[in-house]
Design a protein around this motif. Structure first.
Motif, PDB file in Angstrom:
ATOM      1  N   ASP A 140      -4.639  -5.143   6.000  1.00  0.00           N
ATOM      2  CA  ASP A 140      -4.019  -6.237   6.752  1.00  0.00           C
ATOM      3  C   ASP A 140      -4.288  -6.017   8.241  1.00  0.00           C
ATOM      4  OD1 ASP A 140      -2.459  -8.178   7.919  1.00  0.00           O
ATOM      5  OD2 ASP A 140      -0.576  -7.498   7.005  1.00  0.00           O
ATOM      6  N   ASP A 183      -1.839  -1.279   7.768  1.00  0.00           N
ATOM      7  CA  ASP A 183      -1.335  -1.333   6.398  1.00  0.00           C
ATOM      8  C   ASP A 183      -2.430  -1.779   5.444  1.00  0.00           C
ATOM      9  OD1 ASP A 183       1.154  -0.529   7.248  1.00  0.00           O
ATOM     10  OD2 ASP A 183       1.985  -2.553   7.276  1.00  0.00           O
ATOM     11  N   THR A 186      -3.062  -2.742   1.114  1.00  0.00           N
ATOM     12  CA  THR A 186      -2.542  -2.963  -0.231  1.00  0.00           C
ATOM     13  C   THR A 186      -3.612  -2.530  -1.220  1.00  0.00           C
ATOM     14  OG1 THR A 186      -1.217  -4.828   0.529  1.00  0.00           O
ATOM     15  CG2 THR A 186      -1.661  -4.694  -1.846  1.00  0.00           C
ATOM     16  N   SER A 202      -4.738  -2.482  -5.066  1.00  0.00           N
ATOM     17  CA  SER A 202      -4.537  -3.151  -6.351  1.00  0.00           C
ATOM     18  C   SER A 202      -5.358  -2.423  -7.395  1.00  0.00           C
ATOM     19  CB  SER A 202      -4.991  -4.605  -6.262  1.00  0.00           C
ATOM     20  OG  SER A 202      -4.288  -5.280  -5.248  1.00  0.00           O
ATOM     21  N   PRO A 247      -1.283   0.492  -8.347  1.00  0.00           N
ATOM     22  CA  PRO A 247      -1.051  -0.333  -7.160  1.00  0.00           C
ATOM     23  C   PRO A 247      -0.031   0.295  -6.208  1.00  0.00           C
ATOM     24  CG  PRO A 247       0.005  -1.308  -9.073  1.00  0.00           C
ATOM     25  CD  PRO A 247      -0.780  -0.125  -9.563  1.00  0.00           C
ATOM     26  N   VAL A 298       1.328  -0.026  -1.675  1.00  0.00           N
ATOM     27  CA  VAL A 298       1.120  -0.451  -0.294  1.00  0.00           C
ATOM     28  C   VAL A 298       1.251   0.806   0.539  1.00  0.00           C
ATOM     29  CG1 VAL A 298       1.957  -1.868   1.607  1.00  0.00           C
ATOM     30  CG2 VAL A 298       2.030  -2.765  -0.727  1.00  0.00           C
ATOM     31  N   GLU A 357       2.676   6.224   1.798  1.00  0.00           N
ATOM     32  CA  GLU A 357       3.001   5.134   0.886  1.00  0.00           C
ATOM     33  C   GLU A 357       4.261   4.441   1.374  1.00  0.00           C
ATOM     34  OE1 GLU A 357       3.582   4.320  -3.881  1.00  0.00           O
ATOM     35  OE2 GLU A 357       2.872   6.265  -3.210  1.00  0.00           O
TER      36      GLU A 357
END
Length: 146
Positions: free
Chosen positions: A102, A116, A118, A120, A124, A126, A145
């Motif tokens: 992001d 940050d 993410t 997947s 998974p 963030v 995390e």
């Protein structure tokens, strides 16, 4: 879950980076996305440390999810790469993982940055990525995390 010593070393690195960021925040030098997205300054080896490396985030994403140790190592800070190699240099993320960084969360100060991401796929999560500028390239120094 077994924790390798290089993961502990990365965690210690993260704590050091967080300490530096907290120090600058307390001094009033808190980094901002607006400052990070100022107009770029050319650099011989790629984006300069004063710019959010928006053109390099896709490379960072693919490098960190790679299953190829040589590709992964290109994106690790030297001390992290050394610790990672001594533990066998296995992939950082499970096969089939994807990462989406992001860019709006990019912050930097004095050669350190955080952003940050993410993840997947099979595992998974963030995470906040902590990066360090090494010769004009942003390299992974640690993660946390969220």
């Amino acid at each position: 879950m077994k924790v390798a010593w290089w993961q502990v070393a990365v965690a210690c690195g993260v704590l050091a980076i967080v300490g530096v960021l907290v120090f600058f925040a307390l001094r009033g030098d808190s980094p901002s996305v607006a400052a990070a997205s100022a107009s770029p300054t050319p650099h011989a080896t790629g984006p300069s440390a004063s710019d959010a490396p928006l053109d390099r985030l896709a490379d960072l994403e693919s490098g960190l999810v790679s299953q190829d140790p040589a590709e992964i190592e290109q994106w690790l800070a030297p001390d992290v790469a050394e610790a990672w190699q001594s533990e066998g240099g296995t992939p950082l993320l499970a096969a089939g993982s994807t990462m989406s960084i992001d860019a709006a969360t990019w912050t930097e100060s004095d050669g350190f940055a955080s952003v940050d991401a993410t993840i997947s796929g099979p595992e998974p999560m963030v995470s906040t990525l902590f990066l360090v500028d090494v010769d004009g390239r942003w390299l992974l120094a640690g993660t946390e995390e969220n």
